[in-house]
Design an enzyme around this catalytic site. Structure first.
Site, PDB file in Angstrom:
ATOM      1  N   SER A  95      -0.626   0.926   2.540  1.00  0.00           N
ATOM      2  CA  SER A  95      -0.474  -0.012   1.429  1.00  0.00           C
ATOM      3  C   SER A  95      -0.421   0.651   0.062  1.00  0.00           C
ATOM      4  O   SER A  95      -0.219  -0.018  -0.946  1.00  0.00           O
ATOM      5  CB  SER A  95      -1.611  -1.028   1.467  1.00  0.00           C
ATOM      6  OG  SER A  95      -2.842  -0.356   1.493  1.00  0.00           O
ATOM      7  N   THR A 142      -3.232  -2.800  -2.865  1.00  0.00           N
ATOM      8  CA  THR A 142      -3.400  -2.017  -4.074  1.00  0.00           C
ATOM      9  C   THR A 142      -4.733  -1.316  -4.159  1.00  0.00           C
ATOM     10  O   THR A 142      -5.742  -1.867  -3.753  1.00  0.00           O
ATOM     11  CB  THR A 142      -3.306  -2.989  -5.254  1.00  0.00           C
ATOM     12  OG1 THR A 142      -2.058  -3.621  -5.170  1.00  0.00           O
ATOM     13  CG2 THR A 142      -3.482  -2.304  -6.568  1.00  0.00           C
ATOM     14  N   THR A 164       0.286   1.019  -5.808  1.00  0.00           N
ATOM     15  CA  THR A 164       0.512   0.246  -4.581  1.00  0.00           C
ATOM     16  C   THR A 164       1.920   0.471  -4.037  1.00  0.00           C
ATOM     17  O   THR A 164       2.830   0.848  -4.783  1.00  0.00           O
ATOM     18  CB  THR A 164       0.333  -1.262  -4.878  1.00  0.00           C
ATOM     19  OG1 THR A 164       0.347  -2.000  -3.660  1.00  0.00           O
ATOM     20  CG2 THR A 164       1.428  -1.804  -5.772  1.00  0.00           C
ATOM     21  N   ARG A 215      11.732  -6.174  -5.478  1.00  0.00           N
ATOM     22  CA  ARG A 215      10.594  -7.001  -5.915  1.00  0.00           C
ATOM     23  C   ARG A 215       9.493  -6.114  -6.525  1.00  0.00           C
ATOM     24  O   ARG A 215       9.154  -5.067  -6.011  1.00  0.00           O
ATOM     25  CB  ARG A 215      10.041  -7.762  -4.715  1.00  0.00           C
ATOM     26  CG  ARG A 215       8.806  -8.629  -5.007  1.00  0.00           C
ATOM     27  CD  ARG A 215       7.508  -7.890  -4.725  1.00  0.00           C
ATOM     28  NE  ARG A 215       6.337  -8.761  -4.865  1.00  0.00           N
ATOM     29  CZ  ARG A 215       5.090  -8.318  -4.875  1.00  0.00           C
ATOM     30  NH1 ARG A 215       4.842  -7.032  -4.772  1.00  0.00           N
ATOM     31  NH2 ARG A 215       4.095  -9.164  -4.995  1.00  0.00           N
ATOM     32  N   VAL A 216       8.976  -6.568  -7.645  1.00  0.00           N
ATOM     33  CA  VAL A 216       7.863  -5.877  -8.297  1.00  0.00           C
ATOM     34  C   VAL A 216       6.711  -6.871  -8.415  1.00  0.00           C
ATOM     35  O   VAL A 216       6.921  -8.025  -8.790  1.00  0.00           O
ATOM     36  CB  VAL A 216       8.286  -5.375  -9.697  1.00  0.00           C
ATOM     37  CG1 VAL A 216       7.090  -4.855 -10.476  1.00  0.00           C
ATOM     38  CG2 VAL A 216       9.355  -4.290  -9.573  1.00  0.00           C
ATOM     39  N   GLY A 217       5.528  -6.421  -8.082  1.00  0.00           N
ATOM     40  CA  GLY A 217       4.353  -7.291  -8.161  1.00  0.00           C
ATOM     41  C   GLY A 217       3.615  -7.128  -9.477  1.00  0.00           C
ATOM     42  O   GLY A 217       4.172  -6.696 -10.493  1.00  0.00           O
ATOM     43  N   ASP A 218       2.349  -7.451  -9.447  1.00  0.00           N
ATOM     44  CA  ASP A 218       1.524  -7.371 -10.649  1.00  0.00           C
ATOM     45  C   ASP A 218       1.037  -5.961 -10.953  1.00  0.00           C
ATOM     46  O   ASP A 218       0.709  -5.647 -12.107  1.00  0.00           O
ATOM     47  CB  ASP A 218       0.284  -8.259 -10.472  1.00  0.00           C
ATOM     48  CG  ASP A 218      -0.557  -7.806  -9.275  1.00  0.00           C
ATOM     49  OD1 ASP A 218       0.045  -7.529  -8.219  1.00  0.00           O
ATOM     50  OD2 ASP A 218      -1.783  -7.709  -9.405  1.00  0.00           O
ATOM     51  N   THR A 276      -5.959  -7.326  -7.321  1.00  0.00           N
ATOM     52  CA  THR A 276      -5.321  -7.038  -6.037  1.00  0.00           C
ATOM     53  C   THR A 276      -4.955  -8.364  -5.388  1.00  0.00           C
ATOM     54  O   THR A 276      -5.525  -9.402  -5.720  1.00  0.00           O
ATOM     55  CB  THR A 276      -6.263  -6.220  -5.135  1.00  0.00           C
ATOM     56  OG1 THR A 276      -5.607  -5.951  -3.892  1.00  0.00           O
ATOM     57  CG2 THR A 276      -7.554  -6.954  -4.856  1.00  0.00           C
ATOM     58  N   GLY A 277      -3.998  -8.317  -4.490  1.00  0.00           N
ATOM     59  CA  GLY A 277      -3.589  -9.547  -3.807  1.00  0.00           C
ATOM     60  C   GLY A 277      -2.150  -9.900  -4.124  1.00  0.00           C
ATOM     61  O   GLY A 277      -1.381  -9.056  -4.587  1.00  0.00           O
ATOM     62  N   GLY A 333       0.793 -10.532  -5.856  1.00  0.00           N
ATOM     63  CA  GLY A 333       1.053 -10.203  -7.254  1.00  0.00           C
ATOM     64  C   GLY A 333       1.664 -11.319  -8.066  1.00  0.00           C
ATOM     65  O   GLY A 333       1.372 -11.471  -9.262  1.00  0.00           O
TER      66      GLY A 333
HETATM   67  C1  SD4 Z   1       1.511  -6.661  -5.109  1.00  0.00           C
HETATM   68  N1  SD4 Z   1      -0.746  -6.787  -5.894  1.00  0.00           N
HETATM   69  O1  SD4 Z   1       2.473  -5.915  -5.017  1.00  0.00           O
HETATM   70  C2  SD4 Z   1       0.126  -6.094  -4.991  1.00  0.00           C
HETATM   71  C3  SD4 Z   1      -0.311  -6.139  -3.595  1.00  0.00           C
HETATM   72  C4  SD4 Z   1      -1.775  -6.071  -3.412  1.00  0.00           C
HETATM   73  O2  SD4 Z   1      -3.637  -6.274  -2.195  1.00  0.00           O
HETATM   74  O3  SD4 Z   1      -2.530  -5.769  -4.248  1.00  0.00           O
HETATM   75  N2  SD4 Z   1      -2.296  -6.396  -2.318  1.00  0.00           N
HETATM   76  O4  SD4 Z   1       1.636  -7.878  -5.266  1.00  0.00           O
END
Ligand code: SD4
Length: 323
Positions: free
Chosen positions: A81, A184, A202, A212-215, A235-236, A238
């Site tokens: 991850s 992350t 991450t 795709r880009v997350g947070d 985390t999680g 995004g």
């Molecule tokens: C994302 N926040 O790319 C990241 C993934 C993540 O625990 O943190 N997962 O959305």
């Protein structure tokens, strides 16, 4: 690792830290300073904290500690991850996101970077060597190669390749709470000089759409630092963190007088009001304030974070959760 897990009783811990603030009627906790201190998300934070602690305990700078710390996670190819061991997007590309922020408000970020072992160090170089904050995709790769980073030639680890090919059979995108989302590593630290910094890196959500880009590489979403107030990381899923400017919200709640845990809870409550079905998702925040108090909070059960200070010898803490 389970034996190292400590269910730190935050109420007891906080009580020990309480001073005049409460008797004066302020909700804000006051404490004799607990620094240096480093916090990072998930169980892989334990090993990352060890490396960060080597710097912090030698009176090093928080910004160096948070870079070095998460490099530990990035270089572990068994970690699916973070870093190049990560699970790919649906087209088979392992695309990496990272950002870093220091006590002065300097920040750097890379998004959708491929074939580079340490995206966090590229993000740091964006911060240190360019007038920009974010570089993406091919531009980020070109910048990294021009600054001495090596292009790793493999596309996916054998384990990630196998998992992706199995996923392709059904090709269903459905993140699993606390399993697929163990993505992350976010790390925040307060150094002996009283300065805060943070990092976040991450491979993003497994089997995401290409591009795709997350947070995680977005300053204010996956990470935010204000040296007068505190630092936070997320985390999680995004998309939900971006929607509420999650880490920035946590820091602003600390500025308003809330403890780190309360600030994280308020941000989680905002996430819970999303128009999307967040019942199926996990989102967690961690925070440290300027006094070295810390906390975390998540939507669902199962989120944990690692803490290392002089008093807490790198322990894994289970975060409280909304549901
Ligand atoms: C994302 N926040 O790319 C990241 C993934 C993540 O625990 O943190 N997962 O959305």
């Amino acid at each position: 690792m389970t034996s190292r897990r400590t269910f730190i009783k935050f109420s007891a811990f906080s009580a020990a830290l309480l001073s005049v603030g409460k008797s004066m009627g302020s909700p804000r906790l006051h404490t004799s300073s607990e620094k240096p201190i480093v916090l990072s998300t998930w169980e892989h934070g334990l090993a990352a904290n060890e490396d960060a602690w080597k710097i912090l305990s030698a009176n090093g700078k928080a910004i160096d500690a948070v870079e070095k710390g998460v490099m530990n996670t990035e270089e572990n190819l068994k970690n699916q991850s973070v870093g190049l061991g990560g699970l790919p997007d649906r087209d088979g590309h392992v695309t990496l996101d990272a950002c870093i922020m220091d006590e002065l408000g300097n920040c750097g970020s890379v998004c959708c970077l491929e074939h580079i072992k340490h995206p966090i160090s590229v993000a740091r170089m964006v911060m240190d060597k360019t007038p920009h904050v974010i570089l993406v995709g091919d531009g980020a790769l070109k910048f990294a190669l021009n600054h001495g980073f090596t292009k790793e030639t493999f596309d996916r680890t054998p384990e990630a390749d196998k998992a992706w090919k199995e996923w392709l059979i059904k090709a269903q995108y459905k993140p699993i709470i606390n399993v697929e989302n163990h993505d992350t590593i976010g790390m925040i630290a307060l150094d002996a000089a009283g300065n805060l910094s943070g990092s976040c890196t991450t491979s993003g959500l497994a089997y995401k759409m290409h591009g795709r880009v997350g947070d995680s590489p977005i300053i204010g979403a996956g990470l935010f630092v204000d040296n007068e107030v505190g630092a936070a990381a997320a985390t999680g899923t995004g998309e939900e963190v971006i929607r509420v400017c999650g880490s920035h919200t946590v820091v602003e709640m600390m500025r308003a007088g809330h403890s780190p845990e309360e600030a994280c809870r308020i941000a989680v409550e905002r996430v819970s009001k999303s128009p999307k079905n967040v019942k199926e998702m996990q989102i967690g925040f961690i925070a440290i304030n300027k006094h070295g108090e810390f906390g975390g909070y998540a939507l669902q059960n199962g989120f944990n974070f690692a803490v290392h200070s002089n008093k807490i010898n790198n322990e894994l803490c289970d975060a409280k959760h909304l549901w």
